[in-house]
Design an enzyme around this catalytic site. Structure first.
Site, short mmCIF file in Angstrom:
data_model
loop_
_atom_site.label_atom_id
_atom_site.label_comp_id
_atom_site.label_asym_id
_atom_site.label_seq_id
_atom_site.Cartn_x
_atom_site.Cartn_y
_atom_site.Cartn_z
N ASN A 83 -60.37 -59.97 3.70
CA ASN A 83 -59.32 -59.03 4.11
C ASN A 83 -59.76 -58.46 5.47
O ASN A 83 -60.61 -57.56 5.53
CB ASN A 83 -59.14 -57.90 3.09
CG ASN A 83 -57.98 -56.98 3.49
OD1 ASN A 83 -57.50 -57.03 4.62
ND2 ASN A 83 -57.55 -56.15 2.56
N TYR A 142 -52.15 -48.44 -0.65
CA TYR A 142 -53.26 -49.32 -1.02
C TYR A 142 -53.74 -49.15 -2.46
O TYR A 142 -54.63 -49.87 -2.90
CB TYR A 142 -54.42 -49.12 -0.04
CG TYR A 142 -54.04 -49.43 1.40
CD1 TYR A 142 -53.66 -50.72 1.76
CD2 TYR A 142 -54.04 -48.45 2.38
CE1 TYR A 142 -53.29 -51.01 3.07
CE2 TYR A 142 -53.68 -48.73 3.69
CZ TYR A 142 -53.30 -50.02 4.02
OH TYR A 142 -52.93 -50.32 5.30
N PRO A 172 -62.40 -53.20 8.27
CA PRO A 172 -62.50 -51.76 8.53
C PRO A 172 -61.60 -50.89 7.65
O PRO A 172 -60.48 -51.27 7.34
CB PRO A 172 -62.09 -51.63 10.00
CG PRO A 172 -61.42 -52.90 10.35
CD PRO A 172 -62.01 -53.96 9.45
#
Ligand code: DQA
Length: 148
Positions: A74, A23, A10
């Site tokens: 991930n 990120y 998500p």
């Protein structure tokens, strides 16, 4: 032909825009394109998939994961609490490599524990988008050893 699956959990669809200081600026499309290029160069089939839903991730692991030689996963926020994804990873025999862009052990307390980690082949955490490439190289070694 060997097959690698890349599964993103998500909010990773927002990669590049979402908290870039954590990120990075690279988009999910760029990550997938880079992996697809590497796979082509090594004659490996690759399927990349992203979902914001726990059930879809589990279904994908059941349907596609079983036939693959390696899964790069991930699990995003599910890392920290999804026993259902952990069970799915454990339930398929395919080796799974867990990837995190950020170093989850250097962040908030609730991110420092992965319920997935005990059932994966290995974990890569903290190398940004390059972590996916590292996982690809690890998967390649694994596939070579299997086919030796
Ligand atoms: C993440 C880390 C998780 O804690 C977070 O919920 C994410 C991304 C990472 O790649 O660093 O969504 O898995």
């Amino acid at each position: 032909m060997a097959k690698i699956l890349v599964l993103h959990g998500p909010n990773l669809n927002l990669l590049g825009q979402r908290e870039p200081e954590i990120y990075g600026n690279v988009s999910l499309d760029d990550v997938n394109q880079n992996l697809t290029r590497l796979a082509k160069e090594h004659n490996i089939e690759i399927v990349c998939f992203q979902s914001n839903s726990e059930g879809e991730i589990i279904d994908f692991l059941h349907k596609e994961g079983i036939e693959a030689d390696c899964v790069i996963l991930n699990p995003a926020a599910y890392t920290h609490y999804s026993i259902a994804i952990r069970d799915a990873v454990k339930g398929i025999k395919t080796p799974v490599i867990e990837v995190h862009l950020s170093n989850i052990y250097a962040r908030e307390e609730f991110r420092r524990h992965s319920v997935i980690a005990p059932v994966v082949w290995g974990q890569i955490s903290g190398f940004g988008h390059y972590g996916y490439e590292m996982a690809f190289w690890a998967a390649l070694q694994l596939i070579k050893n299997i086919n030796r």
